[in-house]
Design a protein around this motif. Sequence first.
Motif, PDB file in Angstrom:
ATOM      1  N   GLN A   1      -1.687   0.252 -18.011  1.00 35.87           N
ATOM      2  CA  GLN A   1      -2.938   0.137 -19.003  1.00 35.87           C
ATOM      3  C   GLN A   1      -2.797  -0.614 -20.099  1.00 35.87           C
ATOM      4  O   GLN A   1      -1.766  -1.112 -20.355  1.00 35.87           O
ATOM      5  CB  GLN A   1      -3.150   1.566 -19.473  1.00 35.87           C
ATOM      6  CG  GLN A   1      -2.276   2.193 -20.315  1.00 35.87           C
ATOM      7  CD  GLN A   1      -2.446   3.576 -20.729  1.00 35.87           C
ATOM      8  OE1 GLN A   1      -2.029   4.496 -19.952  1.00 35.87           O
ATOM      9  NE2 GLN A   1      -3.288   3.854 -21.614  1.00 35.87           N
ATOM     10  N   GLY A   2      -3.888  -0.629 -20.837  1.00 34.75           N
ATOM     11  CA  GLY A   2      -3.964  -1.459 -22.205  1.00 34.75           C
ATOM     12  C   GLY A   2      -3.926  -3.167 -21.998  1.00 34.75           C
ATOM     13  O   GLY A   2      -4.617  -3.385 -20.947  1.00 34.75           O
ATOM     14  N   LYS A   3      -3.648  -3.853 -22.775  1.00 35.19           N
ATOM     15  CA  LYS A   3      -3.900  -5.153 -23.046  1.00 35.19           C
ATOM     16  C   LYS A   3      -3.212  -6.071 -21.877  1.00 35.19           C
ATOM     17  O   LYS A   3      -3.955  -6.803 -21.274  1.00 35.19           O
ATOM     18  CB  LYS A   3      -3.304  -5.648 -24.586  1.00 35.19           C
ATOM     19  CG  LYS A   3      -3.618  -7.288 -24.601  1.00 35.19           C
ATOM     20  CD  LYS A   3      -3.569  -7.588 -26.003  1.00 35.19           C
ATOM     21  CE  LYS A   3      -2.016  -8.061 -26.353  1.00 35.19           C
ATOM     22  NZ  LYS A   3      -1.806  -8.350 -27.638  1.00 35.19           N
ATOM     23  N   GLY A   4      -1.984  -5.531 -21.584  1.00 36.18           N
ATOM     24  CA  GLY A   4      -1.210  -6.149 -20.511  1.00 36.18           C
ATOM     25  C   GLY A   4      -2.214  -5.930 -19.044  1.00 36.18           C
ATOM     26  O   GLY A   4      -2.185  -7.049 -18.215  1.00 36.18           O
ATOM     27  N   GLN A   5      -2.873  -4.859 -18.837  1.00 35.98           N
ATOM     28  CA  GLN A   5      -3.546  -4.362 -17.696  1.00 35.98           C
ATOM     29  C   GLN A   5      -4.778  -5.760 -17.554  1.00 35.98           C
ATOM     30  O   GLN A   5      -4.933  -6.072 -16.623  1.00 35.98           O
ATOM     31  CB  GLN A   5      -4.060  -3.035 -17.584  1.00 35.98           C
ATOM     32  CG  GLN A   5      -5.078  -2.793 -16.515  1.00 35.98           C
ATOM     33  CD  GLN A   5      -3.836  -3.074 -14.929  1.00 35.98           C
ATOM     34  OE1 GLN A   5      -2.951  -2.716 -14.956  1.00 35.98           O
ATOM     35  NE2 GLN A   5      -4.739  -3.706 -14.157  1.00 35.98           N
TER      36      GLN A   5
ATOM     37  N   LYS B   1     -10.812 -17.006 -18.412  1.00 22.99           N
ATOM     38  CA  LYS B   1      -9.871 -17.692 -19.050  1.00 22.99           C
ATOM     39  C   LYS B   1      -9.843 -18.065 -20.472  1.00 22.99           C
ATOM     40  O   LYS B   1      -9.045 -17.798 -21.142  1.00 22.99           O
ATOM     41  CB  LYS B   1      -9.714 -19.043 -18.096  1.00 22.99           C
ATOM     42  CG  LYS B   1      -8.599 -19.971 -18.473  1.00 22.99           C
ATOM     43  CD  LYS B   1      -8.686 -21.370 -18.118  1.00 22.99           C
ATOM     44  CE  LYS B   1      -8.189 -21.492 -16.631  1.00 22.99           C
ATOM     45  NZ  LYS B   1      -8.241 -22.893 -16.108  1.00 22.99           N
ATOM     46  N   GLU B   2     -11.269 -18.187 -20.772  1.00 18.73           N
ATOM     47  CA  GLU B   2     -11.517 -18.301 -22.172  1.00 18.73           C
ATOM     48  C   GLU B   2     -11.312 -16.954 -23.098  1.00 18.73           C
ATOM     49  O   GLU B   2     -10.707 -17.113 -24.026  1.00 18.73           O
ATOM     50  CB  GLU B   2     -12.918 -18.875 -22.338  1.00 18.73           C
ATOM     51  CG  GLU B   2     -13.337 -20.092 -21.935  1.00 18.73           C
ATOM     52  CD  GLU B   2     -12.623 -21.267 -22.747  1.00 18.73           C
ATOM     53  OE1 GLU B   2     -12.303 -21.035 -23.836  1.00 18.73           O
ATOM     54  OE2 GLU B   2     -12.220 -22.279 -22.145  1.00 18.73           O
ATOM     55  N   ALA B   3     -11.493 -15.752 -22.178  1.00 19.26           N
ATOM     56  CA  ALA B   3     -11.423 -14.562 -22.982  1.00 19.26           C
ATOM     57  C   ALA B   3     -10.091 -14.171 -22.897  1.00 19.26           C
ATOM     58  O   ALA B   3      -9.654 -13.542 -23.983  1.00 19.26           O
ATOM     59  CB  ALA B   3     -12.177 -13.523 -22.062  1.00 19.26           C
ATOM     60  N   LYS B   4      -9.284 -14.699 -22.039  1.00 21.74           N
ATOM     61  CA  LYS B   4      -7.771 -14.327 -22.164  1.00 21.74           C
ATOM     62  C   LYS B   4      -7.067 -14.673 -23.520  1.00 21.74           C
ATOM     63  O   LYS B   4      -6.272 -13.954 -23.901  1.00 21.74           O
ATOM     64  CB  LYS B   4      -7.091 -15.236 -21.117  1.00 21.74           C
ATOM     65  CG  LYS B   4      -5.505 -14.847 -21.071  1.00 21.74           C
ATOM     66  CD  LYS B   4      -5.153 -15.817 -19.579  1.00 21.74           C
ATOM     67  CE  LYS B   4      -3.498 -15.515 -19.679  1.00 21.74           C
ATOM     68  NZ  LYS B   4      -2.946 -16.347 -18.456  1.00 21.74           N
ATOM     69  N   ALA B   5      -7.706 -16.025 -24.036  1.00 22.00           N
ATOM     70  CA  ALA B   5      -6.907 -16.187 -25.395  1.00 22.00           C
ATOM     71  C   ALA B   5      -7.361 -15.297 -26.521  1.00 22.00           C
ATOM     72  O   ALA B   5      -6.462 -14.828 -27.284  1.00 22.00           O
ATOM     73  CB  ALA B   5      -7.509 -17.700 -25.874  1.00 22.00           C
ATOM     74  N   PHE B   6      -8.580 -14.800 -26.410  1.00 21.96           N
ATOM     75  CA  PHE B   6      -8.999 -13.821 -27.474  1.00 21.96           C
ATOM     76  C   PHE B   6      -8.134 -12.410 -27.326  1.00 21.96           C
ATOM     77  O   PHE B   6      -7.791 -11.848 -28.231  1.00 21.96           O
ATOM     78  CB  PHE B   6     -10.466 -13.584 -27.235  1.00 21.96           C
ATOM     79  CG  PHE B   6     -11.138 -14.725 -27.770  1.00 21.96           C
ATOM     80  CD1 PHE B   6     -11.033 -15.554 -28.843  1.00 21.96           C
ATOM     81  CD2 PHE B   6     -12.180 -15.281 -26.778  1.00 21.96           C
ATOM     82  CE1 PHE B   6     -11.729 -16.410 -29.238  1.00 21.96           C
ATOM     83  CE2 PHE B   6     -13.112 -16.159 -27.122  1.00 21.96           C
ATOM     84  CZ  PHE B   6     -12.775 -16.857 -28.279  1.00 21.96           C
ATOM     85  N   ILE B   7      -8.006 -12.140 -26.011  1.00 19.50           N
ATOM     86  CA  ILE B   7      -7.245 -10.821 -25.827  1.00 19.50           C
ATOM     87  C   ILE B   7      -5.863 -10.854 -26.312  1.00 19.50           C
ATOM     88  O   ILE B   7      -5.475  -9.798 -26.964  1.00 19.50           O
ATOM     89  CB  ILE B   7      -7.377 -10.412 -24.292  1.00 19.50           C
ATOM     90  CG1 ILE B   7      -8.654 -10.178 -23.789  1.00 19.50           C
ATOM     91  CG2 ILE B   7      -6.519  -9.322 -24.028  1.00 19.50           C
ATOM     92  CD1 ILE B   7      -9.620  -8.884 -24.054  1.00 19.50           C
ATOM     93  N   GLU B   8      -5.251 -11.858 -26.046  1.00 19.06           N
ATOM     94  CA  GLU B   8      -3.817 -12.014 -26.648  1.00 19.06           C
ATOM     95  C   GLU B   8      -3.652 -12.170 -27.886  1.00 19.06           C
ATOM     96  O   GLU B   8      -2.577 -11.809 -28.731  1.00 19.06           O
ATOM     97  CB  GLU B   8      -3.178 -13.617 -25.880  1.00 19.06           C
ATOM     98  CG  GLU B   8      -2.857 -13.497 -24.362  1.00 19.06           C
ATOM     99  CD  GLU B   8      -2.562 -14.786 -23.742  1.00 19.06           C
ATOM    100  OE1 GLU B   8      -2.820 -15.831 -24.402  1.00 19.06           O
ATOM    101  OE2 GLU B   8      -2.145 -14.909 -22.823  1.00 19.06           O
ATOM    102  N   ASP B   9      -4.857 -12.792 -28.662  1.00 14.45           N
ATOM    103  CA  ASP B   9      -4.780 -12.696 -30.158  1.00 14.45           C
ATOM    104  C   ASP B   9      -5.216 -11.215 -30.742  1.00 14.45           C
ATOM    105  O   ASP B   9      -5.374 -11.098 -32.019  1.00 14.45           O
ATOM    106  CB  ASP B   9      -5.806 -13.664 -30.769  1.00 14.45           C
ATOM    107  CG  ASP B   9      -5.299 -14.972 -30.262  1.00 14.45           C
ATOM    108  OD1 ASP B   9      -4.150 -15.182 -30.125  1.00 14.45           O
ATOM    109  OD2 ASP B   9      -6.123 -15.875 -30.275  1.00 14.45           O
ATOM    110  N   GLY B  10      -5.232 -10.121 -29.696  1.00 19.95           N
ATOM    111  CA  GLY B  10      -5.710  -8.916 -30.215  1.00 19.95           C
ATOM    112  C   GLY B  10      -7.454  -8.762 -30.572  1.00 19.95           C
ATOM    113  O   GLY B  10      -7.625  -7.595 -31.093  1.00 19.95           O
TER     114      GLY B  10
END
Length: 542
Positions: free
Chosen positions: A21-25, A110-119
């Motif tokens: 679960q969480g961001k990693g998931q 892919k574009e959303a991935k950067a936002f997720i990684e930035d929290g």
Amino acid sequence: MAFSNQTPTIVVLKEGTDTSQGKGQILTNINACLAIQDTLAPTLGPFGSDILIVGSNGKTTISNDGATILKLLDIVHPAAQMLVDISRSQDAEVGDGTTSVTILAGELLKEAKAFIEDGLSSHLITKGYRKACELCVEKINDLSVDIKKEDPEEFRSLLENCATTAVSSKLISQNSKFFTKMVVDSVLSLDSDLDEKLIGIKKVPGGSLEESLFINGVAFKKTFSYAGFEQQPKSFKSPKILCLNVELELKAEKDNAEVRVGQVKDYQAIVDAEWQIIFDKLEHISNSGANIVLSKLPIGDLATQYFADRNIFCAGRVNSEDMERVIKAVGGHTQSTCSNIKSSDLGSCETFDEVQIGGERFNLFQGCPEAKTCTLILRGGAEQVIAEVERSLHDAIMIVKRAVSHHTIVAGGGAIEMELSKYLRDYSKTIAGKMQLIIGAFAKALEVIPRQLCENAGFDAIELLNKLRSAHAKGEKWYGIDFQLENIGNNMKSFIWEPSLVKTNAIESATEAATLLLSVDETIKNNEQEDAQPMSRGRGAY
């Protein structure tokens, strides 16, 4: 006396259950989808490559059709399965754009991935993507050009241009002129409800692609025949056609019957009665004036010889799909009894012929007065080639069908994506906050289509995309990749057209898949065989 403050462990799920679960998931799900995108990306566009897939049974398929490839890939990751579903829905709804929708969904993630990684909260991303999708659909509706149906010749040429664009990325692109005429003829032969199932496609190995035939009527392979069949005439002018759902075999009369007799002569009377019943049926058919008798059920050797003696052609065990198309084309009705056949129950056509095509014999019904159906007989050197031709024609037929029913078009070759990207960038500058970044990311994701088209064709993607951005900034809304010039050009003037429905459906489906995957933040997977179906939890579940 000592007391422990530790809470006892409560086991809710079975031992061995995998919970992530969480961001990693979310990032894991995105990476799975990007793997699918990488697989399909090289197949996009006129210079896209094909993929050879060998199934578990050893059957090989060569295709660059997104829906076909994803259907044949054995995808086990539940998130990646979402991309298979949107590709299938695009294929069912529009027929083309199955690769585009998958690549676009992957790029949005892919574009959303950067936002997720930035929290950044996935709530905000999905909200921004939905807003951008609405703006895109509105813009497409504003930009789309209406096809004029008043002039039949002009309307036909417009449909041929749409079909040419659809087959440009397919195996048959070198023979596009031959096949686009066939596709437009087949769609225009249908009635107003445009049911593509009434376009029959038959495959005959051997010969070249351009030996394929368009039959404005019905053609089907010669059915199983009995002795006496070769004595029947194989060609008619203006025949009367009778379609039956009756078994014309001697054994059919004694099915499920139990008879007790006291004397041998009584048994003979029963045998004679059986013969009399089938002869009565055959006599009724002969008296109806029919020259051609078709039945969904078997026509036995007795009936075949009876018809041969009276110059009547017969075919039993006709496929129900072919029979339905015959009735649509020649008129008349299917009869479930041989008595009381009226002339209004018989169909007619200009010519009937049994001809040899390759290694097969076909029955052709042409010049049908009621023609709301047609048949395409495809030729080719290998079975895989013919199968890919069939998939290519299916896409083109669906595109022409959508152009007839919705009659609004936009320019292809990445032109509409670049215009939408420019529009979203301009819009994002008018709003503040994080939403500006998210809508800007959506705009950037749209550029994946022209970029991938360039990469697959071996062009300089960076240079051509910069040229396209510059052209669209100056108001050249229909500029896209022109593969003939190996540069950019006005794709509306170059007749590189697609129905606007293809683009709206692709953007909506891709956004829907991306937002759904972003809203899932926990996967619970049970390893037990009976509970093998994964469960997901979040604001959405799949």
